[in-house]
Write a protein that holds these residues in place. Structure first.
Motif, PDB file in Angstrom:
ATOM      1  N   LEU A 156       0.839  -1.174  -0.058  1.00  0.00           N
ATOM      2  CA  LEU A 156       0.021   0.150   0.092  1.00  0.00           C
ATOM      3  C   LEU A 156       0.756   1.206   0.016  1.00  0.00           C
ATOM      4  CD1 LEU A 156      -2.946   1.201   0.162  1.00  0.00           C
ATOM      5  CD2 LEU A 156      -2.754   0.903   2.443  1.00  0.00           C
ATOM      6  N   ALA A 157       1.971   1.227   0.911  1.00  0.00           N
ATOM      7  CA  ALA A 157       2.650   2.527   0.942  1.00  0.00           C
ATOM      8  C   ALA A 157       3.415   2.839  -0.354  1.00  0.00           C
ATOM      9  CB  ALA A 157       3.649   2.292   1.970  1.00  0.00           C
ATOM     10  N   ASN A 158       3.935   1.648  -0.864  1.00  0.00           N
ATOM     11  CA  ASN A 158       4.775   2.066  -2.191  1.00  0.00           C
ATOM     12  C   ASN A 158       3.622   2.399  -3.390  1.00  0.00           C
ATOM     13  OD1 ASN A 158       7.680   1.185  -2.239  1.00  0.00           O
ATOM     14  ND2 ASN A 158       6.627  -0.358  -0.849  1.00  0.00           N
ATOM     15  N   LEU A 159       2.564   1.847  -3.572  1.00  0.00           N
ATOM     16  CA  LEU A 159       1.666   2.287  -4.477  1.00  0.00           C
ATOM     17  C   LEU A 159       1.285   3.868  -4.221  1.00  0.00           C
ATOM     18  CD1 LEU A 159      -0.697  -0.842  -4.805  1.00  0.00           C
ATOM     19  CD2 LEU A 159       0.948  -0.107  -6.418  1.00  0.00           C
ATOM     20  N   LYS A 160       1.072   4.178  -2.894  1.00  0.00           N
ATOM     21  CA  LYS A 160       0.659   5.477  -2.647  1.00  0.00           C
ATOM     22  C   LYS A 160       1.503   6.431  -3.102  1.00  0.00           C
ATOM     23  CE  LYS A 160      -2.524   5.021   1.454  1.00  0.00           C
ATOM     24  NZ  LYS A 160      -2.854   5.244   2.988  1.00  0.00           N
ATOM     25  N   ILE A 161       2.872   5.877  -2.843  1.00  0.00           N
ATOM     26  CA  ILE A 161       4.058   7.054  -3.034  1.00  0.00           C
ATOM     27  C   ILE A 161       4.322   6.905  -4.623  1.00  0.00           C
ATOM     28  CG2 ILE A 161       6.642   7.374  -2.925  1.00  0.00           C
ATOM     29  CD1 ILE A 161       6.406   5.898   0.096  1.00  0.00           C
ATOM     30  N   TYR A 162       4.634   5.876  -5.246  1.00  0.00           N
ATOM     31  CA  TYR A 162       5.111   5.945  -6.852  1.00  0.00           C
ATOM     32  C   TYR A 162       3.982   5.704  -7.567  1.00  0.00           C
ATOM     33  CZ  TYR A 162       9.472   4.963  -4.299  1.00  0.00           C
ATOM     34  OH  TYR A 162      10.531   5.171  -3.561  1.00  0.00           O
ATOM     35  N   GLY A 163       2.769   4.858  -7.401  1.00  0.00           N
ATOM     36  CA  GLY A 163       1.651   4.975  -8.117  1.00  0.00           C
ATOM     37  C   GLY A 163       0.903   6.394  -7.952  1.00  0.00           C
ATOM     38  N   GLY A 164       0.897   6.931  -6.705  1.00  0.00           N
ATOM     39  CA  GLY A 164       0.406   8.281  -6.588  1.00  0.00           C
ATOM     40  C   GLY A 164       1.187   9.357  -7.337  1.00  0.00           C
ATOM     41  N   GLY A 165       2.511   9.019  -7.276  1.00  0.00           N
ATOM     42  CA  GLY A 165       3.373  10.068  -7.963  1.00  0.00           C
ATOM     43  C   GLY A 165       3.213  10.047  -9.637  1.00  0.00           C
ATOM     44  N   ALA A 166       3.030   8.956 -10.113  1.00  0.00           N
ATOM     45  CA  ALA A 166       2.672   8.826 -11.633  1.00  0.00           C
ATOM     46  C   ALA A 166       1.188   9.708 -11.735  1.00  0.00           C
ATOM     47  CB  ALA A 166       2.561   7.320 -12.151  1.00  0.00           C
ATOM     48  N   ALA A 167       0.402   9.428 -11.162  1.00  0.00           N
ATOM     49  CA  ALA A 167      -0.997  10.178 -11.252  1.00  0.00           C
ATOM     50  C   ALA A 167      -0.512  11.578 -10.967  1.00  0.00           C
ATOM     51  CB  ALA A 167      -1.908   9.619 -10.409  1.00  0.00           C
ATOM     52  N   LEU A 168      -0.091  12.174  -9.858  1.00  0.00           N
ATOM     53  CA  LEU A 168       0.244  13.515  -9.653  1.00  0.00           C
ATOM     54  C   LEU A 168       1.004  14.149 -10.603  1.00  0.00           C
ATOM     55  CD1 LEU A 168      -0.238  15.830  -7.228  1.00  0.00           C
ATOM     56  CD2 LEU A 168       1.731  14.902  -6.265  1.00  0.00           C
ATOM     57  N   PHE A 169       1.913  13.636 -11.030  1.00  0.00           N
ATOM     58  CA  PHE A 169       2.913  14.210 -11.934  1.00  0.00           C
ATOM     59  C   PHE A 169       2.098  14.515 -13.280  1.00  0.00           C
ATOM     60  CE2 PHE A 169       6.049  13.708  -9.151  1.00  0.00           C
ATOM     61  CZ  PHE A 169       7.479  14.051  -9.559  1.00  0.00           C
ATOM     62  N   LEU A 170       1.077  13.653 -13.507  1.00  0.00           N
ATOM     63  CA  LEU A 170       0.509  13.636 -14.778  1.00  0.00           C
ATOM     64  C   LEU A 170      -0.549  14.530 -14.797  1.00  0.00           C
ATOM     65  CD1 LEU A 170       0.244  11.682 -17.332  1.00  0.00           C
ATOM     66  CD2 LEU A 170      -1.437  10.519 -16.421  1.00  0.00           C
ATOM     67  N   GLY A 171      -1.130  14.679 -13.687  1.00  0.00           N
ATOM     68  CA  GLY A 171      -2.361  15.781 -13.573  1.00  0.00           C
ATOM     69  C   GLY A 171      -1.623  17.056 -13.472  1.00  0.00           C
ATOM     70  N   VAL A 172      -0.612  17.291 -12.690  1.00  0.00           N
ATOM     71  CA  VAL A 172       0.043  18.596 -12.477  1.00  0.00           C
ATOM     72  C   VAL A 172       0.579  18.860 -13.983  1.00  0.00           C
ATOM     73  CG1 VAL A 172       2.052  19.962 -11.705  1.00  0.00           C
ATOM     74  CG2 VAL A 172       0.484  18.525 -10.277  1.00  0.00           C
ATOM     75  N   SER A 173       1.003  18.186 -14.606  1.00  0.00           N
ATOM     76  CA  SER A 173       1.567  18.457 -16.255  1.00  0.00           C
ATOM     77  C   SER A 173       0.402  18.929 -16.964  1.00  0.00           C
ATOM     78  CB  SER A 173       2.392  17.384 -16.742  1.00  0.00           C
ATOM     79  OG  SER A 173       1.680  16.277 -16.954  1.00  0.00           O
ATOM     80  N   TYR A 174      -0.803  18.182 -16.823  1.00  0.00           N
ATOM     81  CA  TYR A 174      -1.909  18.350 -17.996  1.00  0.00           C
ATOM     82  C   TYR A 174      -2.576  19.692 -17.602  1.00  0.00           C
ATOM     83  CZ  TYR A 174      -6.562  17.925 -20.006  1.00  0.00           C
ATOM     84  OH  TYR A 174      -7.612  18.148 -20.795  1.00  0.00           O
ATOM     85  N   THR A 175      -2.577  19.832 -16.369  1.00  0.00           N
ATOM     86  CA  THR A 175      -3.039  21.359 -15.692  1.00  0.00           C
ATOM     87  C   THR A 175      -2.244  22.581 -16.226  1.00  0.00           C
ATOM     88  OG1 THR A 175      -3.985  20.474 -13.708  1.00  0.00           O
ATOM     89  CG2 THR A 175      -3.830  22.576 -13.701  1.00  0.00           C
ATOM     90  N   LEU A 176      -0.889  22.141 -15.779  1.00  0.00           N
ATOM     91  CA  LEU A 176       0.046  23.150 -16.547  1.00  0.00           C
ATOM     92  C   LEU A 176      -0.140  23.507 -17.764  1.00  0.00           C
ATOM     93  CD1 LEU A 176       3.573  22.433 -14.716  1.00  0.00           C
ATOM     94  CD2 LEU A 176       2.185  24.472 -14.450  1.00  0.00           C
ATOM     95  N   SER A 177      -0.275  22.304 -18.865  1.00  0.00           N
ATOM     96  CA  SER A 177      -0.318  22.689 -20.228  1.00  0.00           C
ATOM     97  C   SER A 177      -1.701  23.411 -20.541  1.00  0.00           C
ATOM     98  CB  SER A 177      -0.441  21.133 -20.828  1.00  0.00           C
ATOM     99  OG  SER A 177      -0.632  21.242 -22.146  1.00  0.00           O
ATOM    100  N   THR A 178      -2.768  22.769 -19.845  1.00  0.00           N
ATOM    101  CA  THR A 178      -3.950  23.543 -20.183  1.00  0.00           C
ATOM    102  C   THR A 178      -3.926  25.203 -19.765  1.00  0.00           C
ATOM    103  OG1 THR A 178      -5.243  21.635 -19.612  1.00  0.00           O
ATOM    104  CG2 THR A 178      -6.345  23.619 -19.753  1.00  0.00           C
TER     105      THR A 178
END
Length: 246
Positions: A156-178
């Motif tokens: 659970l901890a690793n999925l939160k850190i790294y899986g969540g990292g993928a989702a967070l980076f993706l969301g932030v980059s899409y928001t910045l792009s828009t």
């Protein structure tokens, strides 16, 4: 250290192979000829005379030195890009050793190095981030995540850190792009950049986002200022990454 030096040289040679195939629009497995792009299981060819290279011609760094930067068969010049790339990957591999030691983690990082370097050079040459490189880099990151889960025993901890990292980076980059598209009235971050952000988050984790944004932003601004002040810099950088694509 000697082992990591040898691995780095091999990875450098592999990265130039990937770069050459993608830029020339040859298939990664096999070789393309002319406009037909027919697949053949042959090894690498000389870009000038198209003679099939022997194993002695493909020894990283050493072959270029012993052949004095010329093809054994037609005496055409071989770009310095190849030995310099191999030397760069050697240096990076040694830095990986001193950072992670002789560990499983270091091997995952080593596996990602030639893909990252190939992405860098292809992006400079073509302003395009190939999906095949992005997919492989993401796949290595997923295997690295699996190892982290196995090594720590905490799914659970690793999925939160790294899986969540993928989702967070993706969301932030899409928001910045828009946002930047609305403000600047043009595309500032392409789809390839957004994908790369997401894959980077998978590797680095949630906590790395602030440092990543600061560093990437600062480097981006610095490069923009350099290119604006000295207009020839960008062309010089592109020329420095030229390949023998004749």
């Amino acid at each position: 250290i000697i082992f990591y030096i040898c691995i780095g040289a091999a990875l450098g040679s592999f990265s130039t192979f990937l770069i050459h195939r993608v830029i020339c629009k040859y298939p990664i497995i096999g070789i393309g000829h002319g406009e037909t792009q027919q697949v053949s299981p042959h090894r690498s060819l000389c870009p000038s005379c198209e003679h099939r290279l022997s194993y002695l011609d493909l020894i990283p760094f050493c072959s270029w030195i012993f052949l004095r930067g010329k093809c054994r068969y037609c005496a055409s010049s071989i770009s310095r890009f190849y030995p310099l790339s191999e030397l760069l990957l050697v240096i990076l591999s040694v830095l990986v050793f001193f950072t992670f030691g002789a560990s499983i983690s270091s091997f995952f990082v080593l596996a990602g190095l030639p893909i990252l370097y190939a992405l860098l050079v292809v992006d400079i040459r073509t302003r395009y981030l190939p999906d095949v490189f992005m997919f492989v880099f993401a796949l290595i990151g997923i295997f690295f995540l699996c190892w982290r889960i196995y090594d720590s025993g905490d799914i659970l901890a690793n999925l939160k850190i790294y899986g969540g990292g993928a989702a967070l980076f993706l969301g932030v980059s899409y928001t910045l792009s828009t946002f930047m598209k609305l403000v600047l009235k043009r595309q500032a971050l392409g789809l390839g950049d957004i994908k790369l952000f997401g894959v980077t988050g998978l590797w680095l984790g949630v906590a790395a986002l602030p440092n990543f944004l600061i560093l990437s932003g600062a480097l981006g601004v610095l490069m923009a200022l350099i290119c604006r002040r000295w207009g020839g810099i960008q062309k010089m950088i592109q020329r420095s990454f030229r390949l023998d694509l004749r």
